[in-house]
Design an enzyme around this catalytic site. Structure first.
Site, mmCIF file in Angstrom:
data_model
loop_
_atom_site.group_PDB
_atom_site.id
_atom_site.type_symbol
_atom_site.label_atom_id
_atom_site.label_comp_id
_atom_site.label_asym_id
_atom_site.label_seq_id
_atom_site.Cartn_x
_atom_site.Cartn_y
_atom_site.Cartn_z
ATOM 1 N N LYS A 72 0.813 -1.230 0.000
ATOM 2 C CA LYS A 72 0.000 0.000 0.000
ATOM 3 C C LYS A 72 0.844 1.276 0.000
ATOM 4 O O LYS A 72 0.488 2.251 -0.653
ATOM 5 C CB LYS A 72 -0.949 0.010 1.199
ATOM 6 C CG LYS A 72 -2.080 -1.004 1.060
ATOM 7 C CD LYS A 72 -3.044 -0.924 2.216
ATOM 8 C CE LYS A 72 -4.085 -2.022 2.118
ATOM 9 N NZ LYS A 72 -5.092 -1.966 3.168
ATOM 10 N N ASP A 108 -9.896 2.608 2.006
ATOM 11 C CA ASP A 108 -9.999 1.989 3.342
ATOM 12 C C ASP A 108 -10.604 2.999 4.322
ATOM 13 O O ASP A 108 -11.579 2.698 5.010
ATOM 14 C CB ASP A 108 -8.616 1.572 3.859
ATOM 15 C CG ASP A 108 -8.069 0.344 3.147
ATOM 16 O OD1 ASP A 108 -8.872 -0.509 2.728
ATOM 17 O OD2 ASP A 108 -6.840 0.242 3.029
#
Ligand code: ATR
Length: 297
Positions: A72, A108
């Site tokens: 990420k 997220d």
């Protein structure tokens, strides 16, 4: 299974390992439900291959990809532009390919905020928040809450300097009011900390548990916490979703708080990614069912 043909649009997920991800079943169920000629593929990508994999999104004309552990942060340095949340958190979990221009997003955190609204009926801006933990998951959630107008963010973490770093990032990047709170010890031994924790829990409406404590197979563990100071005015979200009821959630519920696990965040981060890639509203209940079946197995 979709009929793969010349018109099929491909998206997927880069991670390592990636075989346990629930995203392929969630997205493929959505495509099938809407009769869309799209397919979502898991791609096991090792770290040294990440730059080539990101370049392949362009080269192969993929519609976009999700990005998971351990990539990420690295992907944030490999795309052409970043959303404000991705830029501030330094992490990307969704890449969109707009005719060769790769845009990095962090759904997220946005997924957490949307789950909070849609599953718990709570607006991020409605009350100060306490975050337990200061790692990648904490950063994504805290940044999204601050960007959505949370009036204040308190952070507590076993390693205090990481909590200090997260608070600095939030206050510098968003102007949000922040404070580091000393890591709690077991309730009976709190001593002076009791008054500090009373103040904190009197002022927050939301507590978010972002550490991996309590995750399967560690069923009986919970972070130390002054559970007795929780009550009906508190909403608690544990980002763990397996097991669906962690030891932390059980103790918070016993103290009177409303509790939710991390499945809502997982669902809504997927729904937002789906909408970014396709421009269509995500079929939430279909995705929820696919996710539930995946987690249950
Ligand atoms: P993630 O991306 O899942 O958030 P991470 O960035 O490695 O993972 O962060 C893990 C978080 O869980 C950290 O806040 C970590 O605390 P430290 O900064 O002190 O390491 C916390 N954590 C993990 N295991 C823990 C434990 N047994 N007790 C307390 N905190 C723990």
């Amino acid at each position: 299974m979709p009929q793969i043909n010349g018109g099929t649009k491909i998206c997927g997920i880069f991670g390592y390992p990636v075989e346990h991800s629930f995203s392929p079943s969630m997205h493929n169920a959505a495509f099938e439900h809407l009769s869309m000629n799209w397919a979502y593929v898991p791609f096991p990508v090792r770290s040294p291959d990440l730059p080539a994999a990101v370049e392949s999104v362009r080269a192969l004309g993929l519609a976009g990809v999700n990005v998971t552990v351990p990539h990420k942060q690295a992907v944030a340095g490999l795309v052409d532009e970043l959303s404000p949340a991705a830029k501030l958190s330094g992490a990307v979990n969704t890449v969109i390919n707009r005719e060769g221009l790769l845009a990095g997003h962090n759904t997220d955190g946005e997924g957490f905020v949307r789950a909070l609204r849609e599953e718990a009926g709570l607006e991020a801006a409605s009350a100060p928040v306490l975050i337990i933990g200061a790692g990648g998951a904490a950063r994504a959630v805290a940044v999204a809450l601050a960007l959505s107008g949370a009036p204040a963010v308190f952070v507590t973490n076993r390693t205090e300097k990481r909590a200090v770093g997260l608070c600095r990032l939030l206050s510098d990047g968003t102007g949000c009011e922040t404070a580091v709170v000393e890591w709690p010890c077991e309730t009976e031994q709190m001593g002076e900390k009791r008054y500090l924790w009373e103040d904190v829990l009197n002022s927050v409406g939301l507590v978010v548990q972002t550490t991996s404590i309590g995750m399967s197979p560690d069923f009986d563990s919970a972070p130390p916490f002054p559970f007795h100071l929780l009550g009906r005015g508190h909403t608690v979200v544990d980002l763990v979703y397996n097991p669906s009821h962690t030891a932390f959630m059980k103790r918070c519920r016993a103290a009177g708080a409303r509790v939710f696990n991390g499945a809502g965040m997982l669902l809504h981060q997927g729904a937002i990614a789906f909408e970014l890639w396709t421009g269509r509203k995500a079929p939430l209940e279909v995705m929820r069912r696919a996710l539930k079946e995946g987690i249950g197995n």
